[in-house]
Design an enzyme around this catalytic site. Structure first.
Site, PDB file in Angstrom:
ATOM      1  N   ASP A 274     -18.170 -44.809-110.718  1.00  0.00           N
ATOM      2  CA  ASP A 274     -18.985 -45.996-110.946  1.00  0.00           C
ATOM      3  C   ASP A 274     -18.207 -47.204-110.408  1.00  0.00           C
ATOM      4  O   ASP A 274     -17.054 -47.083-109.961  1.00  0.00           O
ATOM      5  CB  ASP A 274     -19.363 -46.143-112.432  1.00  0.00           C
ATOM      6  CG  ASP A 274     -20.624 -46.999-112.610  1.00  0.00           C
ATOM      7  OD1 ASP A 274     -20.995 -47.720-111.663  1.00  0.00           O
ATOM      8  OD2 ASP A 274     -21.227 -46.964-113.701  1.00  0.00           O
TER       9      ASP A 274
HETATM   10  C1  BGC Z   1     -23.530 -49.454-112.976  1.00  0.00           C
HETATM   11  C2  BGC Z   1     -24.209 -48.362-112.179  1.00  0.00           C
HETATM   12  C3  BGC Z   1     -24.660 -48.889-110.843  1.00  0.00           C
HETATM   13  C4  BGC Z   1     -23.469 -49.493-110.111  1.00  0.00           C
HETATM   14  C5  BGC Z   1     -23.823 -50.044-108.751  1.00  0.00           C
HETATM   15  C6  BGC Z   1     -22.477 -50.168-112.156  1.00  0.00           C
HETATM   16  O1  BGC Z   1     -21.976 -51.298-112.822  1.00  0.00           O
HETATM   17  O2  BGC Z   1     -22.969 -48.897-114.133  1.00  0.00           O
HETATM   18  O3  BGC Z   1     -25.300 -47.860-112.911  1.00  0.00           O
HETATM   19  O4  BGC Z   1     -25.228 -47.855-110.088  1.00  0.00           O
HETATM   20  O5  BGC Z   1     -22.950 -50.549-110.896  1.00  0.00           O
HETATM   21  O6  BGC Z   1     -24.596 -51.167-108.842  1.00  0.00           O
END
Ligand code: BGC
Length: 725
Positions: A274
Site C-alpha cells: 500500500d
Molecule cells: C489506500 C489504498 C489506495 C492507495 C492508492 C492508500 O492510502 O489505502 O486503498 O489504493 O492509497 O491511492
C-alpha cells in the site's frame, strides 16, 4: 520459474514471453519494474525549482519505473508510455493504476450501498463498466475491490466495503474481480487489485491505520475467505494492507504473503504494497533504516513498492551484497511482466481516442446502469402507515435538508473522476419525478454547521406542504480513508432541524445519505418513513425518486448491523454465544443499553409484504459429506410486485470450538407478483456446515445444527438437523 497450473491465467506462452524479457534485463531494469509512483503527488523542490513530475519523467526515461498511478487521462498516459518507447531498450510499458473504487467518470453507488442490493451480478456490471471507462484513459489496473470485512461504523472505510459478512463479501469479491478484469478480446484487458490483504477493517476503535490484533481463527474464518475467493476468481494482483498481523505489517509479513497467499492458495499475480508502506515500516518501528525495510519487504514476498522509492534506492545494492538473492527479484519481475503481457500492454501500450459518438453511447449505457444500481442499493428502514410511496399528483411536498440540493456529496468517497455536474441531486430527482405535485425547497441547515439560521425558512416550507421529505446525512468527506468518526449521529444542526420540523405534525420521510451506518434510534420518533440511501453516485436523485414515488419497489437489505448507540460498537450478527448470554445482572449485557441492534444485518422493508411458511428439510439427518435441502414457501401477501432477499443461516449447536450464534450460508433475491408464492430452497452440505476446528482444519463435526430461513439475521423460522457420525 513460475508455475503454470492448469486453468491459470498464466499460460505457457505468457510465461515464456516473460522469461525471455527477463533474460535481457539488468538488475536495475528489474528493480525498476518493481517500482511504482503516484503521479498525482507533485511537490516542487523549493531549492531547485524542480517538480516531482520532472524527476519522475527522468526516472521513466531511464527505465527505473514499472508503474504509475493517478494520471489525468489518456493524453498523459500516452505521453508517459511514449517516454518508455523512445528512451528504453526493452520498451516495457508502464502499468497505469488508479483507485477506481465505485466507478470512474460514471460514479456508481459506494460499495457498501451496492452491497445493500445483495446482488453481486449488479456489482459485476458496475465493475466492468468502470474498467471500460478507465481503460479508455489508459488505466488498466484498478485498485479494487475493497473486500475488508468491516464491523465498525466508526471506520470511514466501511463505505468502501461490502459490510460485515464473509459470504456476502466473498460473493461480491468474485463478481467484482471478474467484472473489473474485463477482457476486450484482442485489445486490452484490465487487472483488479483486491485489497487490503488482510485485516485492515479491524483497526482498533475504528480509527484508521490503528493497530489490528487478530487471532489466526478470526483471520482464517472471517477475514480471509473473500480474498481466497478473489484469488480463485483470477485476480491478477493484490494489495498488502498497512496494518500489522501478529506484530508485523503485512507488506513485510511472510506468514500472510508467503505461507498463505503463495503457499496455501497458489497466488501467481502481483503483490503490491500500500501507499508508502515500506517507509512506514520505519515509523512502525520494525525497520531501523530504509535498507532494512527494503530487505524485510522483498524477502517477505512483496513484488511492488508503492511510492516510497525504497526498492529502487536500495534493492540493487542489497542484491550485490548478497543480502537478497537475485532469484527473489526475478520471481517478482516475472509476475509483473506476466501481468503486463496478459493485459496486452506490450503489443498495445497506447490508448486510442474513442470517437465522440461512440463515447456518448457508452456513457448513456453506464448512466442507465448507475440508475439501476442506485435504486437497488436503497434500503427502506421504516414505513409507518404506508406513508411511502408518495403520490405524484396533487400533494405538495417540502424537500428540506442539506443533502437535497446537493450534487457533490452523493458522489461519495473515492470518486476522483466524477463531477458534481453529472450528479442528479435528490431535489432534481424529485422535481423530475413529481409531476403535478408542488415542490417547496429549503436547505434548513448545513451538513456539519451548528447554525440554525435556515430553520425559519425550512419551517415555512414545511407548513405549506402536505408531506415533508428530509435529506439528511454526511458529506463525502466524512467517510473513506482516514475519515473515522467517534459519533454516529447526524452532524451539525440536523437533529434539531428534524425535531422542529416534526413538531409541525406533518408526515415526515427521512432520507439518509451517508457513507456509514448511523445510530439514530431517536429518528423513529420523528420520521414516519426512513430510507437509507447512502451515497449513490451520479444517478442518486433519480434512484431516490424512483423509490419515493414507487416507480421502483425497494428490495435492498442491510449488509451491516445498525447499532442503537456507539457504545455497542463493534456490533455484528456473526457473534459468539459467550458463557453468559445477555440476561441481566452478571451476564454479558449493558446496564444502560440493549445488546440488540437498531436494525439487524439483512434487514429491509418493501412496499409489499411477504410471509414465510415453516422450514422443511429433505431429511433430518445426514452424513458429514452428505447434502440435504432446506425449503421454505414464500408468499407475496401485499398488493405490489416486490423482491425479498431470503436468507439462510446456520448454527453448530455443540462444537469443539465456540461457534457464532448464526452464520449466513446462503441467500436468494426472489421477485414475486402480488399473491404469488414460490418455494425457495438451499442446498446444505459440507461447505455450509464446516467449522474451523482446533487444529485449524475445515471440518464438519457430527452433532446438532439449527437452520434458519428468514428475512434477516434476527428473524426467521428454524429447524433442527443432525449430522451423524
Ligand atoms: C489506500 C489504498 C489506495 C492507495 C492508492 C492508500 O492510502 O489505502 O486503498 O489504493 O492509497 O491511492
Amino acid at each position: 520459474m513460475i508455475s503454470t497450473e492448469k486453468g491459470s491465467w498464466l499460460t505457457p506462452a505468457i510465461k515464456s514471453q516473460a522469461e525471455q524479457l527477463l533474460s535481457r534485463m539488468t538488475l536495475e531494469d528489474k528493480v525498476g519494474q518493481m517500482t511504482q509512483y503516484d503521479w498525482g503527488f507533485n511537490p516542487i523542490n523549493p531549492e531547485t525549482g524542480v517538480s516531482q513530475r520532472d524527476l519522475l519523467r527522468e526516472e521513466i526515461r531511464l527505465g527505473r519505473v514499472g508503474s504509475i498511478f493517478n494520471l489525468s487521462g489518456a493524453e498523459e498516459a500516452n505521453e508517459l508510455q511514449q517516454l518508455i518507447q523512445d528512451n528504453t531498450e526493452l520498451r516495457i510499458p508502464l502499468l497505469i493504476g488508479r483507485d477506481v473504487i465505485h466507478g470512474y467518470k460514471t460514479v456508481f453507488p459506494i460499495p457498501l450501498a451496492q452491497a445493500s442490493a445483495w446482488n453481486p451480478e449488479l456489482a459485476r456490471k458496475t465493475a466492468e463498466a468502470a474498467s471500460r471507462e478507465s481503460m479508455a484513459d489508459g488505466v488498466a489496473w484498478v485498485f479494487a475491490p475493497m473486500i475488508d470485512v468491516s464491523r465498525d461504523p466508526r471506520w470511514g472505510r466501511i463505505a468502501e466495503s461490502i459490510g460485515e459478512d464473509p459470504l456476502l463479501t466473498s460473493d461480491y469479491a468474485k463478481a467484482w474481480v471478474e467484472g473489473a478484469q474485463v477482457d476486450d478480446g484482442p485489445g486490452l484487458a484490465a487487472a483488479s487489485c483486491p485489497k487490503h490483504f488482510a485485516g485492515y477493517g479491524l483497526a482498533e476503535a475504528g480509527r484508521d491505520y490503528n493497530t489490528v490484533d487478530l487471532s489466526d481463527r478470526v483471520l482464517r474464518e472471517v477475514i480471509l475467505p473473500p480474498f481466497k475467493e478473489a484469488v480463485e476468481s483470477g485476480a491478477l494482483s493484490i494489495m498488502a494492507s498497512f496494518n500489522e498481523i501478529n506484530g508485523v505489517p503485512v507488506c513485510a509479513n511472510p506468514y500472510l504473503l508467503k505461507t498463505i497467499l503463495r503457499g496455501e492458495w497458489g497466488f501467481e499475480g502481483i503483490v503490491a504494497s500500500d501507499y508508502n508502506a515500506l517507509q512506514e515500516l520505519i515509523t512502525h518501528g520494525v525497520a531501523g533504516s530504509e535498507e532494512e525495510a527494503c530487505e524485510r519487504t522483498v524477502l517477505a514476498g512483496c513484488d511492488m513498492d508503492m511510492h516510497s522509492g525504497i526498492f529502487i534506492r536500495h534493492l540493487p545494492k542489497l542484491v550485490r551484497e548478497g543480502r537478497v538473492p537475485e532469484s527473489v527479484i526475478d520471481q517478482s519481475v516475472l509476475r509483473i511482466l506476466a501481468v503486463k503481457i496478459k493485459l496486452g500492454l506490450i503489443e498495445k501500450p497506447f490508448v486510442e481516442a474513442v470517437a465522440p459518438e461512440a463515447a456518448a453511447v457508452a456513457r448513456a449505457g453506464f448512466t442507465e446502469l448507475a440508475r439501476e444500481a442506485a435504486r437497488e442499493s436503497i434500503v427502506l428502514l421504516r414505513n409507518e402507515n404506508s406513508l411511502l410511496p408518495l403520490s405524484k399528483d396533487g400533494q405538495s411536498i417540502a424537500v428540506i435538508g442539506p443533502l437535497a440540493d446537493n450534487s457533490k456529496d452523493p458522489l461519495g468517497c473515492w470518486a476522483f473522476d466524477g463531477k458534481p455536474e453529472d450528479v442528479v441531486s435528490m431535489l432534481a430527482g424529485i422535481r423530475q419525478a413529481a409531476g403535478a405535485s408542488a415542490i417547496q425547497f429549503a436547505e434548513g441547515c448545513a451538513i456539519a454547521d451548528a447554525s440554525e439560521e435556515g430553520f425559519a425558512q425550512a419551517l415555512e416550507a414545511a407548513r405549506q406542504a402536505d408531506v415533508v421529505v428530509m435529506a439528511l446525512g454526511e458529506s463525502l468527506e466524512m467517510s473513506g480513508e482516514s475519515r473515522s468518526r467517534t459519533s454516529l449521529d447526524l452532524p451539525g444542526a440536523q437533529r434539531r432541524l428534524v425535531e422542529e420540523i416534526a413538531a409541525l405534525g406533518k408526515p415526515v420521510v427521512a432520507v439518509l445519505l451517508s457513507g456509514r451506518p448511523l445510530a439514530l434510534p431517536w429518528l423513529e420518533e420523528y420520521a414516519d418513513a426512513i430510507v437509507q440511501a447512502w451515497h449513490l453516485g451520479v444517478q442518486s436523485g433519480s434512484g431516490i425518486a424512483d423509490v419515493l414515488f414507487g416507480d421502483y419497489n425497494p428490495g435492498g437489505r442491510l449488509p451491516v448491523t445498525f447499532p442503537h448507540n456507539i457504545g455497542q460498537v463493534p456490533i455484528y450478527y456473526y457473534r459468539k454465544k459467550t458463557g453468559r448470554p445477555p440476561a441481566g445482572v452478571y451476564s454479558s449485557y449493558y446496564i444502560d443499553s440493549t445488546t440488540e441492534p437498531l436494525y439487524p444485518f439483512g434487514y429491509g422493508l418493501s412496499y409489499t409484504t411477504f410471509s414465510y411458511g415453516p422450514v422443511v428439510t429433505s431429511r433430518t439427518t445426514m452424513k458429514a459429506d452428505g447434502v440435504l435441502v432446506a425449503y421454505v414457501m414464500l408468499e407475496n401477501t401485499g398488493c405490489r410486485e416486490g423482491e425479498e432477499v431470503v436468507q439462510c443461516y446456520v448454527r453448530d449447536e455443540v462444537a469443539s470450538v465456540t461457534q457464532p450464534l448464526k452464520k449466513l450460508i446462503g441467500y436468494q433475491k426472489v421477485k414475486l407478483a402480488p399473491g404469488e408464492s414460490a418455494v425457495v430452497s438451499f442446498s446444505i452440505g459440507a461447505k455450509e456446515l464446516a467449522i474451523l476446528d482446533g487444529d485449524m482444519n475445515w471440518t464438519v463435526e457430527p452433532g446438532d445444527f439449527t437452520l434458519w430461513i428468514g428475512p434477516n439475521a434476527s428473524q426467521g423460522e428454524s429447524v433442527s438437523i443432525k449430522v451423524e457420525r
